[in-house]
Design an enzyme around this catalytic site. Structure first.
Site, PDB file in Angstrom:
ATOM      1  N   ASP A  87       0.841  -1.199   0.000  1.00 53.50           N
ATOM      2  CA  ASP A  87       0.000   0.000   0.000  1.00 53.50           C
ATOM      3  C   ASP A  87       0.876   1.248   0.000  1.00 53.50           C
ATOM      4  OD1 ASP A  87      -2.710   1.355   0.584  1.00 53.50           O
ATOM      5  OD2 ASP A  87      -1.474   2.029   2.256  1.00 53.50           O
ATOM      6  N   ARG A 132      -8.039   9.624 -14.143  1.00 51.45           N
ATOM      7  CA  ARG A 132      -7.596   9.694 -12.742  1.00 51.45           C
ATOM      8  C   ARG A 132      -7.037   8.355 -12.240  1.00 51.45           C
ATOM      9  NH1 ARG A 132     -12.392  11.289  -9.201  1.00 51.45           N
ATOM     10  NH2 ARG A 132     -10.750  11.287  -7.611  1.00 51.45           N
ATOM     11  N   LYS A 133      -7.070   7.332 -13.073  1.00 49.66           N
ATOM     12  CA  LYS A 133      -6.690   5.991 -12.605  1.00 49.66           C
ATOM     13  C   LYS A 133      -5.243   5.671 -12.986  1.00 49.66           C
ATOM     14  CE  LYS A 133     -10.502   4.356 -14.538  1.00 49.66           C
ATOM     15  NZ  LYS A 133     -11.609   3.467 -14.948  1.00 49.66           N
TER      16      LYS A 133
HETATM   17  C1  LIG Z   1     -10.791   8.970  -3.885  1.00 46.92           C
HETATM   18  C2  LIG Z   1     -11.501   7.602  -4.069  1.00 46.92           C
HETATM   19  C3  LIG Z   1     -10.439   6.478  -4.233  1.00 46.92           C
HETATM   20  C4  LIG Z   1     -12.344   7.622  -5.313  1.00 46.92           C
HETATM   21  O1  LIG Z   1     -13.490   8.416  -5.077  1.00 46.92           O
HETATM   22  P1  LIG Z   1     -13.898   9.637  -6.032  1.00 46.92           P
HETATM   23  O2  LIG Z   1     -12.868  10.722  -5.992  1.00 46.92           O
HETATM   24  O3  LIG Z   1     -15.302   9.998  -5.659  1.00 46.92           O
HETATM   25  O4  LIG Z   1     -13.830   9.034  -7.492  1.00 46.92           O
HETATM   26  P2  LIG Z   1     -14.751   7.935  -8.207  1.00 46.92           P
HETATM   27  O5  LIG Z   1     -15.411   7.005  -7.255  1.00 46.92           O
HETATM   28  O6  LIG Z   1     -15.580   8.629  -9.226  1.00 46.92           O
HETATM   29  O7  LIG Z   1     -13.586   7.079  -8.938  1.00 46.92           O
HETATM   30  C5  LIG Z   1     -12.783   7.614  -9.994  1.00 46.92           C
HETATM   31  C6  LIG Z   1     -12.552   6.483 -10.978  1.00 46.92           C
HETATM   32  O8  LIG Z   1     -11.825   5.440 -10.310  1.00 46.92           O
HETATM   33  C7  LIG Z   1     -12.607   4.232 -10.322  1.00 46.92           C
HETATM   34  N1  LIG Z   1     -12.448   3.572  -9.032  1.00 46.92           N
HETATM   35  C8  LIG Z   1     -12.459   4.160  -7.813  1.00 46.92           C
HETATM   36  N2  LIG Z   1     -12.287   3.227  -6.849  1.00 46.92           N
HETATM   37  C9  LIG Z   1     -12.174   2.041  -7.488  1.00 46.92           C
HETATM   38  C10 LIG Z   1     -11.990   0.717  -7.046  1.00 46.92           C
HETATM   39  N3  LIG Z   1     -11.863   0.412  -5.734  1.00 46.92           N
HETATM   40  N4  LIG Z   1     -11.913  -0.263  -7.971  1.00 46.92           N
HETATM   41  C11 LIG Z   1     -12.022   0.016  -9.273  1.00 46.92           C
HETATM   42  N5  LIG Z   1     -12.199   1.277  -9.764  1.00 46.92           N
HETATM   43  C12 LIG Z   1     -12.289   2.261  -8.875  1.00 46.92           C
HETATM   44  C13 LIG Z   1     -14.033   4.675 -10.562  1.00 46.92           C
HETATM   45  O9  LIG Z   1     -14.787   3.629 -11.158  1.00 46.92           O
HETATM   46  C14 LIG Z   1     -13.848   5.853 -11.488  1.00 46.92           C
HETATM   47  O10 LIG Z   1     -13.590   5.360 -12.794  1.00 46.92           O
HETATM   48  P3  LIG Z   1     -14.157   6.108 -14.089  1.00 46.92           P
HETATM   49  O11 LIG Z   1     -13.558   7.493 -14.086  1.00 46.92           O
HETATM   50  O12 LIG Z   1     -15.652   6.123 -13.932  1.00 46.92           O
HETATM   51  O13 LIG Z   1     -13.685   5.266 -15.255  1.00 46.92           O
HETATM   52  C15 LIG Z   1     -12.398   7.311  -2.815  1.00 46.92           C
HETATM   53  O14 LIG Z   1     -13.105   6.110  -3.030  1.00 46.92           O
HETATM   54  C16 LIG Z   1     -11.618   7.235  -1.538  1.00 46.92           C
HETATM   55  O15 LIG Z   1     -11.212   8.253  -0.957  1.00 46.92           O
HETATM   56  N6  LIG Z   1     -11.361   5.979  -1.024  1.00 46.92           N
HETATM   57  C17 LIG Z   1     -10.568   5.806   0.169  1.00 46.92           C
HETATM   58  C18 LIG Z   1      -9.072   5.758  -0.205  1.00 46.92           C
HETATM   59  C19 LIG Z   1      -8.220   5.369   0.966  1.00 46.92           C
HETATM   60  O16 LIG Z   1      -8.530   5.636   2.111  1.00 46.92           O
HETATM   61  N7  LIG Z   1      -7.065   4.709   0.667  1.00 46.92           N
HETATM   62  C20 LIG Z   1      -6.148   4.318   1.681  1.00 46.92           C
HETATM   63  C21 LIG Z   1      -5.284   5.506   2.088  1.00 46.92           C
HETATM   64  S1  LIG Z   1      -4.177   5.977   0.798  1.00 46.92           S
HETATM   65  C22 LIG Z   1      -2.844   4.986   1.081  1.00 46.92           C
HETATM   66  O17 LIG Z   1      -2.789   4.295   2.073  1.00 46.92           O
HETATM   67  C23 LIG Z   1      -1.768   4.930   0.086  1.00 46.92           C
HETATM   68  C24 LIG Z   1      -0.755   5.980   0.106  1.00 46.92           C
HETATM   69  C25 LIG Z   1       0.580   5.629   0.045  1.00 46.92           C
HETATM   70  C26 LIG Z   1       1.575   6.566  -0.012  1.00 46.92           C
HETATM   71  C27 LIG Z   1       1.244   7.900  -0.011  1.00 46.92           C
HETATM   72  C28 LIG Z   1      -0.071   8.275   0.072  1.00 46.92           C
HETATM   73  C29 LIG Z   1      -1.080   7.329   0.098  1.00 46.92           C
END
Ligand SMILES: CC(C)(COP(=O)(O)OP(=O)(O)OC[C@H]1O[C@@H](n2cnc3c(N)ncnc32)[C@H](O)[C@@H]1OP(=O)(O)O)[C@@H](O)C(=O)NCCC(=O)NCCSC(=O)Cc1ccccc1
Length: 164
Positions: A87, A132-133
């Site tokens: 991660d 964004r992916k």
């Molecule tokens: C921001 C986001 C990930 C996406 O939400 P939103 O902004 O509302 O965007 P939206 O949902 O519209 O999606 C955009 C596009 O992406 C796609 N897509 C999205 N997800 C999935 C999926 N699972 N699977 C497949 N696809 C998925 C989605 O279909 C869409 O695709 P499209 O454009 O239609 O083709 C939100 O769910 C979130 O905050 N999650 C928690 C994240 C979290 O806590 N992570 C852990 C902490 S970070 C860490 O530890 C690492 C680190 C290391 C070093 C340094 C720093 C960090």
């Protein structure tokens, strides 16, 4: 021997996390902030010790050492510890490539049990960018042995990841 004695002995041990000759040390907190502490924040800890590098092509590499506090099966790393490394390292690889992200999906394959108290290498590569992916692949290995492989879907976030 009581556990505390084992831990103390471990804390006092310097671990050689030096990189390959052509790697340059990479200052991860300078890029993503000091909040990056969970995995790599304790350079003398008994769970993870880590050092990040970049090669000439700017790909991110890391040396990791997992100590007794990362134990799962006897003498070997907990699966969650391995996933936590993936991660952080693969998310960081996206940041290092210029994408402020959070991890949306992480798929880890555990190929071989990872021994504690050995230095292992993490390699990572941004393999695709689609809107964004950001897809990042990575591997943890030592010599010819692969311990884990992962595919990490990172999603870019606004405002360079800073709170609004
Ligand atoms: C921001 C986001 C990930 C996406 O939400 P939103 O902004 O509302 O965007 P939206 O949902 O519209 O999606 C955009 C596009 O992406 C796609 N897509 C999205 N997800 C999935 C999926 N699972 N699977 C497949 N696809 C998925 C989605 O279909 C869409 O695709 P499209 O454009 O239609 O083709 C939100 O769910 C979130 O905050 N999650 C928690 C994240 C979290 O806590 N992570 C852990 C902490 S970070 C860490 O530890 C690492 C680190 C290391 C070093 C340094 C720093 C960090």
């Amino acid at each position: 021997m009581p556990n505390s004695t084992v831990l103390k002995a471990c804390e006092q041990t310097e671990i050689d996390l030096s990189g390959a000759a052509d790697w340059v040390p990479f200052d991860a907190p300078a890029l993503v902030g000091d909040s990056l502490r969970f995995v790599s924040g304790d350079s003398r800890g008994d769970r993870f010790r880590a050092r990040y590098y970049r090669d000439a092509e700017k790909h991110l590499h890391a040396r990791f050492w997992l100590g007794p506090e990362a134990e799962g099966p006897p003498g070997h790393a907990h699966g969650g510890a391995v996933a936590a490394i993936m991660d952080e390292a693969l998310g960081l690889a996206a940041w290092a490539a210029g994408y402020p992200i959070v991890v949306g999906n992480l798929n880890v394959s555990f190929r071989n049990m990872l021994p504690l108290r050995k230095v292992v290498t993490v390699e990572s590569r941004v393999v695709s960018v689609e809107g964004r992916k950001i897809m990042v692949h990575g591997r943890i290995f030592r010599g010819d042995t692969t311990f884990a492989e992962a595919q990490c879907l990172c999603i870019t976030i606004p405002n360079n990841g800073l709170p609004k």
